[in-house]
Write a protein that holds these residues in place. Structure first.
Motif, PDB file in Angstrom:
ATOM      1  N   PRO A  42      18.468  30.665 -47.235  1.00 59.97           N
ATOM      2  CA  PRO A  42      16.922  30.380 -48.142  1.00 59.97           C
ATOM      3  C   PRO A  42      16.293  31.471 -47.699  1.00 59.97           C
ATOM      4  O   PRO A  42      16.660  32.410 -46.939  1.00 59.97           O
ATOM      5  CB  PRO A  42      16.450  29.231 -47.418  1.00 59.97           C
ATOM      6  N   ASP A  43      15.101  31.748 -48.726  1.00 59.84           N
ATOM      7  CA  ASP A  43      14.070  32.736 -48.313  1.00 59.84           C
ATOM      8  C   ASP A  43      12.858  32.374 -48.629  1.00 59.84           C
ATOM      9  O   ASP A  43      12.179  32.802 -49.736  1.00 59.84           O
ATOM     10  CB  ASP A  43      14.551  34.229 -49.158  1.00 59.84           C
ATOM     11  N   THR A  44      12.192  31.639 -47.772  1.00 60.10           N
ATOM     12  CA  THR A  44      10.817  30.924 -47.734  1.00 60.10           C
ATOM     13  C   THR A  44       9.773  32.027 -47.378  1.00 60.10           C
ATOM     14  O   THR A  44       8.469  31.672 -47.709  1.00 60.10           O
ATOM     15  CB  THR A  44      10.635  29.864 -47.098  1.00 60.10           C
ATOM     16  N   GLY A  45       9.837  33.045 -46.741  1.00 63.07           N
ATOM     17  CA  GLY A  45       8.988  34.147 -46.289  1.00 63.07           C
ATOM     18  C   GLY A  45       8.602  34.118 -44.643  1.00 63.07           C
ATOM     19  O   GLY A  45       8.062  34.891 -44.161  1.00 63.07           O
ATOM     20  N   SER A  46       9.102  32.831 -44.224  1.00 67.05           N
ATOM     21  CA  SER A  46       8.825  32.707 -42.824  1.00 67.05           C
ATOM     22  C   SER A  46      10.182  32.125 -42.268  1.00 67.05           C
ATOM     23  O   SER A  46      10.983  31.279 -42.811  1.00 67.05           O
ATOM     24  CB  SER A  46       7.649  31.788 -42.386  1.00 67.05           C
ATOM     25  N   LEU A  47      10.387  32.370 -40.950  1.00 69.92           N
ATOM     26  CA  LEU A  47      11.419  31.722 -40.161  1.00 69.92           C
ATOM     27  C   LEU A  47      11.508  30.329 -39.935  1.00 69.92           C
ATOM     28  O   LEU A  47      12.451  29.729 -40.102  1.00 69.92           O
ATOM     29  CB  LEU A  47      11.448  32.584 -38.739  1.00 69.92           C
ATOM     30  N   ARG A  48      10.074  29.982 -39.426  1.00 68.60           N
ATOM     31  CA  ARG A  48       9.952  28.404 -39.674  1.00 68.60           C
ATOM     32  C   ARG A  48      10.375  27.752 -40.854  1.00 68.60           C
ATOM     33  O   ARG A  48      11.074  26.876 -40.911  1.00 68.60           O
ATOM     34  CB  ARG A  48       8.449  28.007 -39.356  1.00 68.60           C
TER      35      ARG A  48
END
Lengths: 191, 191
Positions: A71-77
């Protein structure tokens, strides 16, 4: 690529029966003899497609669970939450989750199966490792953090609950695990 | 209490052979027949001491690893570090660590063994749970923290490394895992 649809059909039958046998009895009882008997595909044909029992097991296991996309949600969390939730779904899938311990057990005694297992494991963990590495580059983990260790702190507790403590893998648990891994602490998560 | 030393000797022989069989071949191949053959103790005598195969397996497994004592270092981090280091030693013990996956695998298909496994597991985790509960009472975990979840974030990554990713359980890893669990974050640990 298999041009002949009959060949594809017998390959599919062999893989399907191998997966059913794996789910029913674990890896120890999967033999080429039994797969041949149940699928109706001759042993010589099976050996033409898969040179060894291990090769057949590898393909059967690797196609049992859908691979996780990175995935690439923009944050590691955010990325860890997506991956951990998908992994939890896999762990709730009766067939796949019942097979893994039999592979891990067999791998303790059989080096060829150990190698097979390592390949499966690495493929399954690759998306976790890449989001951890990306998060570290973005500064979401301290410089000293080792991505493989961070992955262990996310995946380990999920495996633990499914196979060892047999407790539920609910979303509150996933949230606590991800929080601990990204440095907030398991207890600090808001419920 | 066994007053007769001959009775104690045959019980010890039966338990010892059961443990050797477990370590060699996993739980699937341990039968009362085979234990009787190898120990030289008659099956009727074995059944007099253990009413079922599960009862024998339970006692053999529970005496394979030394139980962990509950430490009291004064801090949750200190207690978890002691327990995690001792657990890592157990996980490096070839006999015990090779048997656990076979029990977990068998437990997936056999409810009686599932119950046996749960009892072993709960006994092994009891010290982890009590230090987590004590730490929470002392305010070292936030009010919302659930001790069982915190235990999973300590123990899960260790099990994961031993049986799944097969990476080393070194002291840097233990430190990172404990830090994540007590709320400092896996990456924040000082090396």
């Amino acid at each position: 690529m298999t041009a002949d649809p009959r060949i594809q059909r017998s390959k599919d039958a062999v893989l399907g029966e191998t997966q059913r046998l794996l789910a029913e009895s674990g890896i120890g009882r999967v033999s080429i003899d039994e797969v041949s008997r149940r699928s109706g595909v001759a042993k010589t044909t099976i050996y033409r497609h898969w040179p060894s029992r291990s090769a057949l097991l590898l393909e059967a296991c690797s196609t049992m669970g859908e691979p996780l996309a990175t995935p690439d949600t923009g944050s590691l969390r955010g990325d860890f939450t997506v991956l951990a939730s998908q992994l939890a779904e896999h762990l709730r899938d009766a067939n796949w989750a019942a097979v893994v311990p039999s592979i891990v057990d067999a791998a303790e005694r059989d080096p060829a199966l150990g190698e097979l297992y390592t390949r499966l494991h690495d493929a399954m963990m690759a998306p976790f490792l890449s989001v951890a590495e990306r998060g570290k580059k973005r500064g979401e983990l301290p410089r000293g953090a080792r991505p493989a260790e961070v992955v262990a702190t996310v995946v380990g507790p999920l495996f633990y609950r499914r196979w060892f403590s047999r407790e539920p893998l609910d979303s509150a648990f996933i949230k606590a695990v991800v929080s601990a891994a990204v440095g907030v602490g398991a207890g600090v998560v808001k419920r």
